[in-house]
Write a protein that holds these residues in place. Structure first.
Motif, PDB file in Angstrom:
ATOM      1  N   THR A 201       0.870  -1.267  -0.012  1.00  0.00           N
ATOM      2  CA  THR A 201      -0.002  -0.022   0.077  1.00  0.00           C
ATOM      3  C   THR A 201       0.871   1.329   0.023  1.00  0.00           C
ATOM      4  OG1 THR A 201      -0.173   0.151   2.440  1.00  0.00           O
ATOM      5  CG2 THR A 201      -2.031  -1.081   1.231  1.00  0.00           C
ATOM      6  N   LEU A 202       0.344   2.245  -0.582  1.00  0.00           N
ATOM      7  CA  LEU A 202       0.916   3.468  -0.660  1.00  0.00           C
ATOM      8  C   LEU A 202       0.276   4.803  -0.543  1.00  0.00           C
ATOM      9  CD1 LEU A 202       3.619   3.035  -3.514  1.00  0.00           C
ATOM     10  CD2 LEU A 202       4.002   3.052  -1.088  1.00  0.00           C
ATOM     11  N   PRO A 203       0.410   5.862   0.208  1.00  0.00           N
ATOM     12  CA  PRO A 203      -0.575   6.746   0.468  1.00  0.00           C
ATOM     13  C   PRO A 203      -0.979   7.766  -0.367  1.00  0.00           C
ATOM     14  CG  PRO A 203       1.675   7.496   1.403  1.00  0.00           C
ATOM     15  CD  PRO A 203       1.756   5.849   0.762  1.00  0.00           C
ATOM     16  N   LEU A 204      -0.034   7.898  -1.616  1.00  0.00           N
ATOM     17  CA  LEU A 204      -0.356   8.977  -2.597  1.00  0.00           C
ATOM     18  C   LEU A 204       0.715   8.935  -3.859  1.00  0.00           C
ATOM     19  CD1 LEU A 204       0.847  12.550  -1.618  1.00  0.00           C
ATOM     20  CD2 LEU A 204       1.547  10.724  -0.498  1.00  0.00           C
ATOM     21  N   ARG A 205       0.413   9.411  -4.591  1.00  0.00           N
ATOM     22  CA  ARG A 205       1.351   9.524  -5.933  1.00  0.00           C
ATOM     23  C   ARG A 205       2.026  10.781  -5.521  1.00  0.00           C
ATOM     24  NH1 ARG A 205       1.428   6.612 -10.475  1.00  0.00           N
ATOM     25  NH2 ARG A 205      -0.561   6.099 -10.009  1.00  0.00           N
ATOM     26  N   LEU A 206       3.433  10.742  -5.721  1.00  0.00           N
ATOM     27  CA  LEU A 206       4.278  11.511  -5.218  1.00  0.00           C
ATOM     28  C   LEU A 206       5.724  11.649  -6.092  1.00  0.00           C
ATOM     29  CD1 LEU A 206       5.226  13.995  -3.578  1.00  0.00           C
ATOM     30  CD2 LEU A 206       5.669  11.931  -1.896  1.00  0.00           C
ATOM     31  N   ILE A 207       6.040  12.854  -6.556  1.00  0.00           N
ATOM     32  CA  ILE A 207       7.414  12.927  -7.060  1.00  0.00           C
ATOM     33  C   ILE A 207       8.072  14.255  -6.289  1.00  0.00           C
ATOM     34  CG2 ILE A 207       8.714  13.288  -9.215  1.00  0.00           C
ATOM     35  CD1 ILE A 207       6.662  12.218 -10.843  1.00  0.00           C
ATOM     36  N   VAL A 208       9.344  14.025  -5.877  1.00  0.00           N
ATOM     37  CA  VAL A 208       9.965  14.883  -5.275  1.00  0.00           C
ATOM     38  C   VAL A 208      11.258  15.131  -5.802  1.00  0.00           C
ATOM     39  CG1 VAL A 208      11.264  15.716  -3.054  1.00  0.00           C
ATOM     40  CG2 VAL A 208       9.064  14.434  -2.837  1.00  0.00           C
ATOM     41  N   VAL A 209      11.575  16.426  -6.310  1.00  0.00           N
ATOM     42  CA  VAL A 209      12.881  16.511  -6.904  1.00  0.00           C
ATOM     43  C   VAL A 209      13.724  17.479  -5.979  1.00  0.00           C
ATOM     44  CG1 VAL A 209      14.092  17.771  -8.833  1.00  0.00           C
ATOM     45  CG2 VAL A 209      11.949  16.355  -9.305  1.00  0.00           C
ATOM     46  N   ASP A 210      15.079  16.774  -5.778  1.00  0.00           N
ATOM     47  CA  ASP A 210      15.843  17.662  -4.634  1.00  0.00           C
ATOM     48  C   ASP A 210      15.285  17.856  -3.446  1.00  0.00           C
ATOM     49  OD1 ASP A 210      17.983  17.185  -6.491  1.00  0.00           O
ATOM     50  OD2 ASP A 210      17.461  19.094  -7.530  1.00  0.00           O
ATOM     51  N   ARG A 211      15.327  19.008  -2.829  1.00  0.00           N
ATOM     52  CA  ARG A 211      14.851  19.481  -1.826  1.00  0.00           C
ATOM     53  C   ARG A 211      13.692  20.796  -1.758  1.00  0.00           C
ATOM     54  NH1 ARG A 211      16.713  16.631   2.586  1.00  0.00           N
ATOM     55  NH2 ARG A 211      18.593  15.562   2.135  1.00  0.00           N
ATOM     56  N   SER A 212      13.352  21.060  -3.164  1.00  0.00           N
ATOM     57  CA  SER A 212      12.641  22.423  -3.215  1.00  0.00           C
ATOM     58  C   SER A 212      11.491  22.108  -4.346  1.00  0.00           C
ATOM     59  CB  SER A 212      13.721  23.257  -3.697  1.00  0.00           C
ATOM     60  OG  SER A 212      14.246  22.866  -4.964  1.00  0.00           O
ATOM     61  N   LEU A 213      11.220  20.922  -5.035  1.00  0.00           N
ATOM     62  CA  LEU A 213      10.163  20.819  -5.754  1.00  0.00           C
ATOM     63  C   LEU A 213       9.263  19.500  -5.338  1.00  0.00           C
ATOM     64  CD1 LEU A 213      10.064  21.734  -9.363  1.00  0.00           C
ATOM     65  CD2 LEU A 213       9.119  19.520  -8.841  1.00  0.00           C
ATOM     66  N   ALA A 214       8.198  19.501  -5.478  1.00  0.00           N
ATOM     67  CA  ALA A 214       7.365  18.421  -5.301  1.00  0.00           C
ATOM     68  C   ALA A 214       6.122  18.382  -6.262  1.00  0.00           C
ATOM     69  CB  ALA A 214       6.988  18.234  -3.804  1.00  0.00           C
ATOM     70  N   ILE A 215       5.603  17.234  -6.753  1.00  0.00           N
ATOM     71  CA  ILE A 215       4.668  17.067  -7.802  1.00  0.00           C
ATOM     72  C   ILE A 215       3.582  16.053  -7.037  1.00  0.00           C
ATOM     73  CG2 ILE A 215       3.727  16.543  -9.957  1.00  0.00           C
ATOM     74  CD1 ILE A 215       6.490  17.444 -10.994  1.00  0.00           C
ATOM     75  N   VAL A 216       2.341  16.629  -6.711  1.00  0.00           N
ATOM     76  CA  VAL A 216       1.478  15.685  -6.345  1.00  0.00           C
ATOM     77  C   VAL A 216       0.132  15.793  -7.023  1.00  0.00           C
ATOM     78  CG1 VAL A 216       2.365  15.907  -3.694  1.00  0.00           C
ATOM     79  CG2 VAL A 216       0.603  17.358  -4.678  1.00  0.00           C
ATOM     80  N   PRO A 217      -0.664  14.680  -6.885  1.00  0.00           N
ATOM     81  CA  PRO A 217      -2.050  14.790  -7.814  1.00  0.00           C
ATOM     82  C   PRO A 217      -2.979  16.042  -7.350  1.00  0.00           C
ATOM     83  CG  PRO A 217      -2.061  12.802  -6.552  1.00  0.00           C
ATOM     84  CD  PRO A 217      -0.646  13.409  -6.129  1.00  0.00           C
ATOM     85  N   ALA A 218      -3.743  16.434  -8.012  1.00  0.00           N
ATOM     86  CA  ALA A 218      -5.005  17.224  -7.772  1.00  0.00           C
ATOM     87  C   ALA A 218      -6.251  16.648  -8.370  1.00  0.00           C
ATOM     88  CB  ALA A 218      -4.822  18.773  -8.423  1.00  0.00           C
ATOM     89  N   SER A 219      -7.395  16.947  -7.660  1.00  0.00           N
ATOM     90  CA  SER A 219      -8.489  16.409  -8.148  1.00  0.00           C
ATOM     91  C   SER A 219      -8.733  16.732  -9.600  1.00  0.00           C
ATOM     92  CB  SER A 219      -9.703  17.330  -7.551  1.00  0.00           C
ATOM     93  OG  SER A 219      -9.421  16.904  -5.918  1.00  0.00           O
ATOM     94  N   GLN A 220      -9.414  15.781 -10.389  1.00  0.00           N
ATOM     95  CA  GLN A 220      -9.722  16.174 -11.649  1.00  0.00           C
ATOM     96  C   GLN A 220     -10.572  17.053 -11.978  1.00  0.00           C
ATOM     97  OE1 GLN A 220     -11.351  12.167 -13.241  1.00  0.00           O
ATOM     98  NE2 GLN A 220      -9.267  11.267 -13.558  1.00  0.00           N
ATOM     99  N   THR A 221     -10.417  17.768 -13.286  1.00  0.00           N
ATOM    100  CA  THR A 221     -11.268  18.896 -13.607  1.00  0.00           C
ATOM    101  C   THR A 221     -12.767  18.375 -14.056  1.00  0.00           C
ATOM    102  OG1 THR A 221     -10.673  18.622 -15.852  1.00  0.00           O
ATOM    103  CG2 THR A 221      -9.157  19.818 -14.532  1.00  0.00           C
ATOM    104  N   ALA A 222     -13.543  19.431 -14.171  1.00  0.00           N
ATOM    105  CA  ALA A 222     -15.008  19.040 -14.453  1.00  0.00           C
ATOM    106  C   ALA A 222     -15.101  18.347 -15.547  1.00  0.00           C
ATOM    107  CB  ALA A 222     -15.687  20.406 -14.503  1.00  0.00           C
ATOM    108  N   ASP A 223     -14.014  18.440 -16.660  1.00  0.00           N
ATOM    109  CA  ASP A 223     -14.151  17.518 -17.847  1.00  0.00           C
ATOM    110  C   ASP A 223     -13.527  16.117 -17.684  1.00  0.00           C
ATOM    111  OD1 ASP A 223     -15.239  19.802 -19.001  1.00  0.00           O
ATOM    112  OD2 ASP A 223     -13.275  20.826 -19.578  1.00  0.00           O
ATOM    113  N   GLY A 224     -12.945  15.947 -16.330  1.00  0.00           N
ATOM    114  CA  GLY A 224     -12.302  14.465 -16.160  1.00  0.00           C
ATOM    115  C   GLY A 224     -11.236  14.541 -16.417  1.00  0.00           C
ATOM    116  N   GLU A 225     -10.203  15.763 -16.925  1.00  0.00           N
ATOM    117  CA  GLU A 225      -8.843  15.715 -17.159  1.00  0.00           C
ATOM    118  C   GLU A 225      -7.958  15.543 -15.800  1.00  0.00           C
ATOM    119  OE1 GLU A 225      -7.667  17.909 -21.217  1.00  0.00           O
ATOM    120  OE2 GLU A 225      -8.449  19.381 -19.524  1.00  0.00           O
TER     121      GLU A 225
END
Length: 330
Positions: A201-225
């Motif tokens: 099991t894993l808590p969330l999708r996550l990408i961390v670059v070095d110590r100053s940048l992270a990319i995490v998922p957001a809720s899908q848009t109204a169009d499902g994107e």
């Protein structure tokens, strides 16, 4: 006679004879020293008695209107002192705001958050992040296996990052890693120099670059994107790094293979172990499937395997057996 009645009697006596003697009063009235002291305290609190060195008894009785004016004057002075303190505090706070608000504003302005939507924009954000990497890239990948074409595109990007000497650590769901094209991808990634682990099991999708940048998922848009949040802040990224390190410590290296004990001494490992925990927590099939990254049909099959192993007729009985065997203790 209560304290108020004794105070009234003492006040009346003091008005008639300012030189009243405490000893004579206690003897003639039969009051104790404590009762006299209580009457004096009450009269003093009301402002009807004030200390005086002119009388041997140490007190002077004042008229009620005089006592009231004195009390109001004391309250006015006390109120003025409070107002002065409030003004001084307000001035000090204004100075704090003037001196430190710019510092706080600079700290807030250092947190950058961008929301990107759509597969193409999210892919562009990932590409940009990989180009910015200087030391290390960390990633968590919950959910089901990605399509083979997306996996191949990601492998090429990862190889370029590793070729620049960037460290890479990644954790994938064990169920996704078992899919043939994902197994091949992860082994090739591991061979290219990345450190790969798997978890159930894993808590969330996550990408961390070095110590100053992270990319995490957001809720899908109204169009499902699909959408993602790109964060640039050492403080916030430090939190996500902590989440990753917690998952990393309990994940299994890719080369490890789970082995089961002899049939007579069987105990849950791998997905079965996580399933026991989730059953103990009362999760639904849908929730368990989402956490394990498998279908609800697979969850039902795994539950069936557990109940069969335990000889239980229902999930409830399986849970009782699991508790009795100590499977939920750790």
């Amino acid at each position: 006679m209560d304290a108020r009645a004794r105070a009234q009697e003492l006040y009346r006596l003091a008005l008639d004879n300012a030189s009243w003697c405490p000893e004579t009063l206690t003897e003639s009235r039969g009051w104790s020293g404590t009762e006299l002291a209580e009457a004096l305290r009450l009269l003093g609190r009301l402002g009807l008695f004030v200390p005086s060195s002119d009388n041997r008894n140490g007190w002077t009785a004042l008229a009620p209107d005089t006592a009231l004016r004195n009390l109001l004057l004391d309250e006015e002075q006390h109120t003025n002192a409070l107002l002065t303190a409030v003004r001084q505090t307000r001035s000090a706070l204004a100075q704090v705001v003037a001196d430190f608000q710019p510092v706080h504003a600079r700290e807030l302005s250092s947190v950058q958050m961008d929301v990107v939507t759509g597969v193409a924009n999210v892919s562009a954000a990932l590409e940009d992040a990989s180009q910015r990497a200087e030391e290390e890239v960390l990633s968590l990948h919950p959910g089901r296996a990605l399509p083979a074409e997306m996996v191949e595109a990601g492998l090429e990007r990862d190889r370029l990052v590793l070729g620049r000497g960037i460290r890479m650590r990644t954790i994938h769901l064990g169920s996704a890693a078992a899919v043939p094209h994902m197994t091949a991808y992860l082994r090739r990634l591991n061979g290219a120099g990345a450190q790969v682990r798997t978890a159930h099991t894993l808590p969330l999708r996550l990408i961390v670059v070095d110590r100053s940048l992270a990319i995490v998922p957001a809720s899908q848009t109204a169009d499902g994107e699909i959408a993602a949040i790109v964060l640039r802040s050492e403080t916030l990224v430090g939190v996500f790094r902590g989440i990753f390190e917690h998952c990393w410590a309990s994940a299994a290296v890719l080369t490890e293979s789970a082995t089961e004990s002899p049939e007579g001494d069987w105990h849950p490992t791998g997905r079965h172990r996580e399933l026991v925990r989730m059953l103990g927590g009362g999760l639904t099939d849908e929730a368990m499937a989402r956490k394990l990254g498998v279908s609800e049909r697979t969850v039902r099959r795994l539950v069936s395997e557990l109940t069969e192993r335990l000889g239980a007729a229902s999930r409830f009985q399986a849970g009782v057996c699991a508790v009795r065997l100590g499977w939920l203790d750790d």
